[in-house]
Design a protein around this motif. Structure first.
Motif, PDB file in Angstrom:
ATOM      1  N   SER A   1      78.670   0.167  69.942  1.00  0.00           N
ATOM      2  CA  SER A   1      78.062  -0.263  71.195  1.00  0.00           C
ATOM      3  C   SER A   1      78.169  -1.769  71.322  1.00  0.00           C
ATOM      4  N   GLY A   2      78.082  -2.236  72.550  1.00  0.00           N
ATOM      5  CA  GLY A   2      78.137  -3.665  72.814  1.00  0.00           C
ATOM      6  C   GLY A   2      76.794  -4.331  72.627  1.00  0.00           C
ATOM      7  N   TRP A   3      76.794  -5.615  72.860  1.00  0.00           N
ATOM      8  CA  TRP A   3      75.577  -6.400  72.726  1.00  0.00           C
ATOM      9  C   TRP A   3      74.598  -6.006  73.829  1.00  0.00           C
ATOM     10  N   ARG A   4      73.317  -5.994  73.464  1.00  0.00           N
ATOM     11  CA  ARG A   4      72.245  -5.707  74.424  1.00  0.00           C
ATOM     12  C   ARG A   4      71.246  -6.856  74.388  1.00  0.00           C
ATOM     13  N   PRO A   5      70.572  -7.110  75.505  1.00  0.00           N
ATOM     14  CA  PRO A   5      69.561  -8.172  75.511  1.00  0.00           C
ATOM     15  C   PRO A   5      68.555  -7.964  74.381  1.00  0.00           C
ATOM     16  N   GLY A   6      68.230  -9.040  73.726  1.00  0.00           N
ATOM     17  CA  GLY A   6      67.288  -8.983  72.615  1.00  0.00           C
ATOM     18  C   GLY A   6      67.968  -8.827  71.273  1.00  0.00           C
TER      19      GLY A   6
ATOM     20  N   GLU B   1      87.305  -8.548  47.950  1.00  0.00           N
ATOM     21  CA  GLU B   1      86.258  -9.273  48.684  1.00  0.00           C
ATOM     22  C   GLU B   1      86.613  -9.437  50.149  1.00  0.00           C
ATOM     23  N   ILE B   2      87.875  -9.680  50.438  1.00  0.00           N
ATOM     24  CA  ILE B   2      88.276  -9.850  51.834  1.00  0.00           C
ATOM     25  C   ILE B   2      88.091  -8.541  52.600  1.00  0.00           C
ATOM     26  N   ASP B   3      88.394  -7.420  51.971  1.00  0.00           N
ATOM     27  CA  ASP B   3      88.167  -6.124  52.614  1.00  0.00           C
ATOM     28  C   ASP B   3      86.686  -5.964  52.968  1.00  0.00           C
ATOM     29  N   ARG B   4      85.819  -6.261  52.021  1.00  0.00           N
ATOM     30  CA  ARG B   4      84.373  -6.169  52.261  1.00  0.00           C
ATOM     31  C   ARG B   4      83.959  -7.110  53.396  1.00  0.00           C
ATOM     32  N   HIS B   5      84.454  -8.327  53.338  1.00  0.00           N
ATOM     33  CA  HIS B   5      84.124  -9.358  54.325  1.00  0.00           C
ATOM     34  C   HIS B   5      84.594  -8.948  55.728  1.00  0.00           C
ATOM     35  N   TYR B   6      85.839  -8.491  55.838  1.00  0.00           N
ATOM     36  CA  TYR B   6      86.360  -8.077  57.136  1.00  0.00           C
ATOM     37  C   TYR B   6      85.594  -6.868  57.678  1.00  0.00           C
ATOM     38  N   SER B   7      85.216  -5.941  56.808  1.00  0.00           N
ATOM     39  CA  SER B   7      84.428  -4.781  57.251  1.00  0.00           C
ATOM     40  C   SER B   7      83.094  -5.233  57.839  1.00  0.00           C
ATOM     41  N   GLU B   8      82.449  -6.185  57.193  1.00  0.00           N
ATOM     42  CA  GLU B   8      81.177  -6.719  57.707  1.00  0.00           C
ATOM     43  C   GLU B   8      81.380  -7.387  59.060  1.00  0.00           C
ATOM     44  N   GLN B   9      82.470  -8.138  59.188  1.00  0.00           N
ATOM     45  CA  GLN B   9      82.731  -8.801  60.466  1.00  0.00           C
ATOM     46  C   GLN B   9      82.972  -7.785  61.580  1.00  0.00           C
ATOM     47  N   LEU B  10      83.758  -6.764  61.288  1.00  0.00           N
ATOM     48  CA  LEU B  10      84.034  -5.755  62.312  1.00  0.00           C
ATOM     49  C   LEU B  10      82.760  -5.047  62.750  1.00  0.00           C
ATOM     50  N   ALA B  11      81.876  -4.764  61.814  1.00  0.00           N
ATOM     51  CA  ALA B  11      80.601  -4.131  62.158  1.00  0.00           C
ATOM     52  C   ALA B  11      79.763  -5.067  63.024  1.00  0.00           C
ATOM     53  N   ALA B  12      79.748  -6.348  62.706  1.00  0.00           N
ATOM     54  CA  ALA B  12      78.961  -7.309  63.477  1.00  0.00           C
ATOM     55  C   ALA B  12      79.551  -7.532  64.868  1.00  0.00           C
ATOM     56  N   LEU B  13      80.870  -7.509  64.979  1.00  0.00           N
ATOM     57  CA  LEU B  13      81.519  -7.735  66.271  1.00  0.00           C
ATOM     58  C   LEU B  13      81.307  -6.584  67.242  1.00  0.00           C
ATOM     59  N   GLY B  14      81.282  -5.358  66.716  1.00  0.00           N
ATOM     60  CA  GLY B  14      81.217  -4.222  67.630  1.00  0.00           C
ATOM     61  C   GLY B  14      82.369  -4.304  68.607  1.00  0.00           C
ATOM     62  N   ASP B  15      82.053  -4.233  69.898  1.00  0.00           N
ATOM     63  CA  ASP B  15      83.120  -4.346  70.901  1.00  0.00           C
ATOM     64  C   ASP B  15      83.018  -5.654  71.689  1.00  0.00           C
ATOM     65  N   GLU B  16      82.373  -6.660  71.090  1.00  0.00           N
ATOM     66  CA  GLU B  16      82.203  -7.960  71.753  1.00  0.00           C
ATOM     67  C   GLU B  16      83.512  -8.693  71.993  1.00  0.00           C
TER      68      GLU B  16
END
Length: 178
Positions: free
Chosen positions: A2-7, A109-124
């Motif tokens: 999901s995308g970013w939501r207010p709050g 470590e880069i795999d772990r790091h990129y996975s975290e980034q993708l989760a944080a980005l969502g569809d932003e």
């Protein structure tokens, strides 16, 4: 996703881009150090040179995105230049398998790091996420190549890779901020 939501907290794409560019730069320096010690005629030199070329392509893409998005690089880049080259050279001095263990550790470590980034980005940011996904696939290929060339047979493999992975995590956190 999901995308970013207010709050909700937005992902910090500037720090993501900064740390990714720093990491790709560091990877090019690690491979340069390994090739300086091993030379182009070693059994793994062809694989290292191939992986280095891919890292250089990743770096060029992140450099381009940084310029387009007006994101400053990490102030630690001169340190990563020396540290990356030294890490590559030192692991290559130990053995070809230790050089491959270095790749194994970094790419894990880069795999772990990129996975975290993708989760944080969502569809932003679909463009940035697509680059991360593409590069992550190549980083995983690098790890598998390293393992196929004896990374896990390196002397003190658990200690060596544990230390390198800890260093990667520290470099990631520092490059996000400085």
């Amino acid at each position: 996703m999901s995308g970013w939501r207010p709050g909700e907290r937005r992902s910090d794409r500037e720090s993501m881009l900064r740390v990714n560019q720093a990491g790709e730069y560091g990877a090019t320096r690690i491979y340069a150090g390994q090739l300086a010690v091993l030379g182009r005629g070693s059994a793994v030199a062809h694989q290292i040179a191939r992986m280095a070329a891919q890292e250089q392509r990743h770096l060029a893409r992140f450099d381009k995105l940084m310029a387009e998005r007006r994101v400053r690089p990490t102030a630690l880049q001169p340190l990563w230049s020396v540290a990356g080259f030294a890490l590559g050279a030192m692991t290559a001095m130990i053995s070809e398998k230790a050089a491959m263990a270095c790749t194994d550790a970094v790419e894990t470590e880069i795999d772990r790091h990129y996975s975290e980034q993708l989760a944080a980005l969502g569809d932003e940011d679909p463009e940035f996420a697509a680059d991360i996904r593409d590069f992550q696939a190549e980083e995983l290929e690098h790890r598998e190549t390293a393992r196929a060339h004896g990374a896990e047979e390196a002397i003190a493999y658990p200690l060596l890779t544990g230390a390198i992975r800890a260093g990667c995590r520290l470099a990631i956190e520092l490059s996000k901020r400085i």
